[in-house]
Design a protein around this motif. Sequence first.
Motif, PDB file in Angstrom:
ATOM      1  N   THR A 194     -11.227 -25.093  53.402  1.00 53.52           N
ATOM      2  CA  THR A 194     -12.589 -25.525  53.704  1.00 53.52           C
ATOM      3  C   THR A 194     -13.560 -25.060  52.624  1.00 53.52           C
ATOM      4  OG1 THR A 194     -12.089 -25.403  56.066  1.00 53.52           O
ATOM      5  CG2 THR A 194     -14.406 -25.483  55.440  1.00 53.52           C
ATOM      6  N   ALA A 195     -13.389 -23.829  52.133  1.00 51.06           N
ATOM      7  CA  ALA A 195     -14.276 -23.322  51.088  1.00 51.06           C
ATOM      8  C   ALA A 195     -14.135 -24.125  49.807  1.00 51.06           C
ATOM      9  CB  ALA A 195     -13.972 -21.844  50.830  1.00 51.06           C
ATOM     10  N   PHE A 196     -12.913 -24.509  49.444  1.00 51.72           N
ATOM     11  CA  PHE A 196     -12.717 -25.313  48.233  1.00 51.72           C
ATOM     12  C   PHE A 196     -13.285 -26.715  48.405  1.00 51.72           C
ATOM     13  CE2 PHE A 196      -8.814 -22.636  46.893  1.00 51.72           C
ATOM     14  CZ  PHE A 196      -9.674 -21.668  46.407  1.00 51.72           C
ATOM     15  N   GLN A 197     -13.218 -27.262  49.607  1.00 51.88           N
ATOM     16  CA  GLN A 197     -13.828 -28.573  49.842  1.00 51.88           C
ATOM     17  C   GLN A 197     -15.342 -28.514  49.671  1.00 51.88           C
ATOM     18  OE1 GLN A 197     -12.404 -29.562  53.762  1.00 51.88           O
ATOM     19  NE2 GLN A 197     -10.512 -30.491  53.006  1.00 51.88           N
ATOM     20  N   ILE A 198     -15.955 -27.477  50.223  1.00 49.18           N
ATOM     21  CA  ILE A 198     -17.402 -27.316  50.050  1.00 49.18           C
ATOM     22  C   ILE A 198     -17.737 -27.078  48.585  1.00 49.18           C
ATOM     23  CG2 ILE A 198     -19.400 -25.928  50.712  1.00 49.18           C
ATOM     24  CD1 ILE A 198     -18.023 -25.338  53.352  1.00 49.18           C
ATOM     25  N   GLY A 199     -16.918 -26.280  47.903  1.00 52.92           N
ATOM     26  CA  GLY A 199     -17.144 -26.037  46.482  1.00 52.92           C
ATOM     27  C   GLY A 199     -17.037 -27.297  45.648  1.00 52.92           C
ATOM     28  N   PHE A 200     -16.128 -28.193  46.010  1.00 53.18           N
ATOM     29  CA  PHE A 200     -16.005 -29.465  45.283  1.00 53.18           C
ATOM     30  C   PHE A 200     -17.289 -30.284  45.405  1.00 53.18           C
ATOM     31  CE2 PHE A 200     -15.034 -34.030  45.608  1.00 53.18           C
ATOM     32  CZ  PHE A 200     -14.565 -34.266  44.330  1.00 53.18           C
ATOM     33  N   MET A 201     -17.863 -30.322  46.600  1.00 56.83           N
ATOM     34  CA  MET A 201     -19.110 -31.061  46.783  1.00 56.83           C
ATOM     35  C   MET A 201     -20.260 -30.397  46.017  1.00 56.83           C
ATOM     36  SD  MET A 201     -18.055 -33.517  48.564  1.00 56.83           S
ATOM     37  CE  MET A 201     -19.646 -34.273  48.861  1.00 56.83           C
ATOM     38  N   ILE A 202     -20.214 -29.085  45.860  1.00 60.05           N
ATOM     39  CA  ILE A 202     -21.265 -28.393  45.118  1.00 60.05           C
ATOM     40  C   ILE A 202     -21.154 -28.688  43.626  1.00 60.05           C
ATOM     41  CG2 ILE A 202     -22.094 -26.102  44.455  1.00 60.05           C
ATOM     42  CD1 ILE A 202     -21.388 -25.126  47.234  1.00 60.05           C
ATOM     43  N   PHE A 203     -19.941 -28.796  43.126  1.00 54.91           N
ATOM     44  CA  PHE A 203     -19.727 -28.985  41.689  1.00 54.91           C
ATOM     45  C   PHE A 203     -20.187 -30.353  41.201  1.00 54.91           C
ATOM     46  CE2 PHE A 203     -17.245 -25.154  41.220  1.00 54.91           C
ATOM     47  CZ  PHE A 203     -17.302 -24.898  39.862  1.00 54.91           C
ATOM     48  N   ILE A 204     -20.131 -31.376  42.042  1.00 59.89           N
ATOM     49  CA  ILE A 204     -20.364 -32.754  41.590  1.00 59.89           C
ATOM     50  C   ILE A 204     -21.722 -32.937  40.907  1.00 59.89           C
ATOM     51  CG2 ILE A 204     -20.687 -35.137  42.373  1.00 59.89           C
ATOM     52  CD1 ILE A 204     -18.433 -34.710  44.328  1.00 59.89           C
ATOM     53  N   PRO A 205     -22.867 -32.571  41.526  1.00 53.36           N
ATOM     54  CA  PRO A 205     -24.145 -32.807  40.836  1.00 53.36           C
ATOM     55  C   PRO A 205     -24.300 -32.011  39.550  1.00 53.36           C
ATOM     56  CG  PRO A 205     -24.492 -31.514  42.821  1.00 53.36           C
ATOM     57  CD  PRO A 205     -23.081 -31.987  42.869  1.00 53.36           C
ATOM     58  N   PHE A 206     -23.760 -30.804  39.507  1.00 55.17           N
ATOM     59  CA  PHE A 206     -23.881 -29.995  38.295  1.00 55.17           C
ATOM     60  C   PHE A 206     -22.999 -30.526  37.166  1.00 55.17           C
ATOM     61  CE2 PHE A 206     -24.888 -26.928  41.766  1.00 55.17           C
ATOM     62  CZ  PHE A 206     -26.208 -26.726  41.424  1.00 55.17           C
ATOM     63  N   ILE A 207     -21.851 -31.083  37.507  1.00 50.88           N
ATOM     64  CA  ILE A 207     -21.007 -31.706  36.480  1.00 50.88           C
ATOM     65  C   ILE A 207     -21.688 -32.937  35.898  1.00 50.88           C
ATOM     66  CG2 ILE A 207     -18.835 -32.951  36.120  1.00 50.88           C
ATOM     67  CD1 ILE A 207     -17.483 -30.993  37.937  1.00 50.88           C
ATOM     68  N   LEU A 208     -22.365 -33.699  36.747  1.00 48.62           N
ATOM     69  CA  LEU A 208     -23.104 -34.865  36.252  1.00 48.62           C
ATOM     70  C   LEU A 208     -24.189 -34.451  35.264  1.00 48.62           C
ATOM     71  CD1 LEU A 208     -23.461 -36.991  39.531  1.00 48.62           C
ATOM     72  CD2 LEU A 208     -21.891 -37.343  37.611  1.00 48.62           C
ATOM     73  N   ILE A 209     -24.875 -33.366  35.545  1.00 48.18           N
ATOM     74  CA  ILE A 209     -25.900 -32.881  34.612  1.00 48.18           C
ATOM     75  C   ILE A 209     -25.261 -32.462  33.296  1.00 48.18           C
ATOM     76  CG2 ILE A 209     -27.628 -31.088  34.241  1.00 48.18           C
ATOM     77  CD1 ILE A 209     -28.215 -31.111  37.198  1.00 48.18           C
ATOM     78  N   ASP A 210     -24.100 -31.785  33.364  1.00 49.43           N
ATOM     79  CA  ASP A 210     -23.403 -31.395  32.125  1.00 49.43           C
ATOM     80  C   ASP A 210     -23.002 -32.622  31.308  1.00 49.43           C
ATOM     81  OD1 ASP A 210     -23.575 -28.666  32.530  1.00 49.43           O
ATOM     82  OD2 ASP A 210     -21.724 -28.577  33.698  1.00 49.43           O
ATOM     83  N   LEU A 211     -22.503 -33.661  31.979  1.00 47.89           N
ATOM     84  CA  LEU A 211     -22.083 -34.869  31.262  1.00 47.89           C
ATOM     85  C   LEU A 211     -23.272 -35.576  30.615  1.00 47.89           C
ATOM     86  CD1 LEU A 211     -19.456 -36.335  33.766  1.00 47.89           C
ATOM     87  CD2 LEU A 211     -19.026 -35.161  31.593  1.00 47.89           C
TER      88      LEU A 211
END
Length: 258
Positions: A194-211
Motif C-alpha cells: 500500500t505504501a508503494f502504491q501511494i508513493g507511485f501516485m506521489i511520484f507522477i507529478p514530480f516526474i512530469l516536472i522533471d521531464l
Amino acid sequence: MALPLSLLPLDALAQTTLSLSSTPGADGGTTWSVPVQTLLFFSALSFIPAVLLLMTSFTRIIIVLSLLRQAMGLQASPPNQVLVGMALFLTAFVMSPTLERIHTEAYQPFAEQRIGFEAALQKGSEPLRAFMLKQTRASDLELFARMARVAPTGEHAQKHEASPAAAREGQAPSAQDMPFRVIVPAFVISELKTAFQIGFMIFIPFILIDLICASVLMSLGMMMVSPVLVALPFKLVLFVLADGWNLLMGSLVASFAG
C-alpha cells in the motif's frame, strides 16, 4: 574478594546473593523473584520497537513520507528526525481508537483486578488483531497461513469445507482464528504494498516536472545545467500551492479508514 566473603556468616552471604528462584503462589500460580521479574521486564522492553514498527500504521506512514522526500529531490529536508516525529504523532492519531479499546477492555479491568493478566492480554490483543486484519489483504494472509500450515478451526473449518471456491479466491474464512505469527508478516507486506502504491501516485507529478524542465533545457542547449536543480523550486511551488501536506496527511489517514 573471596576472603571477606568466606568470613561472613552463611545467612548474611545468602542475603547478599541474588535469588533467581520461583515460589508457588497462593492461587496455584508461580511467583518469580524480583531479579527474574526485572530481567523479564527489560527483555519485554526490547520488543517495543518491533511492535511499533510492525503492528501499527507507522510502517506505511514513514515509507510514504520518505518517498515524498525522494520524489521532490530533497536530500535531507525535512530531516529524518522530523519525518520520524511526524510519523510517530500521526501513528498515535491513527491508532488512538484501537488504543482506547485496549485501555477500556483490557487495562482498566486488569488494573481494577477484575481479570487476570492472561485474560487482559487476550482482550488487549483483540483490538490490535482487528486493526491488522482490516488492513491486511486476503491473499497475503492466505500466503502465510499456507506456509505456516494453519488450518481453519471450529465453525470456520465447516465453512471452509462447504465453500472451497472461497479459499481458491484468496479469502481467509478463519482470519479471526489466525495466530499473530501469521497475521503480523501478512500485515507488514500489505502495508509495504500500500505504501508503494501511494508513493507511485506521489511520484507522477514530480516526474512530469522533471521531464518538462529537462526538455526545456535541452531545447535551449543548456547541457551543463542540471534539470534536477532547475525543477526543484517548481516542485516546491507546486507542492505548496496544492496544499500538499494537507492532501497527503488526509489521504494517509483516510487510507486506514477503508
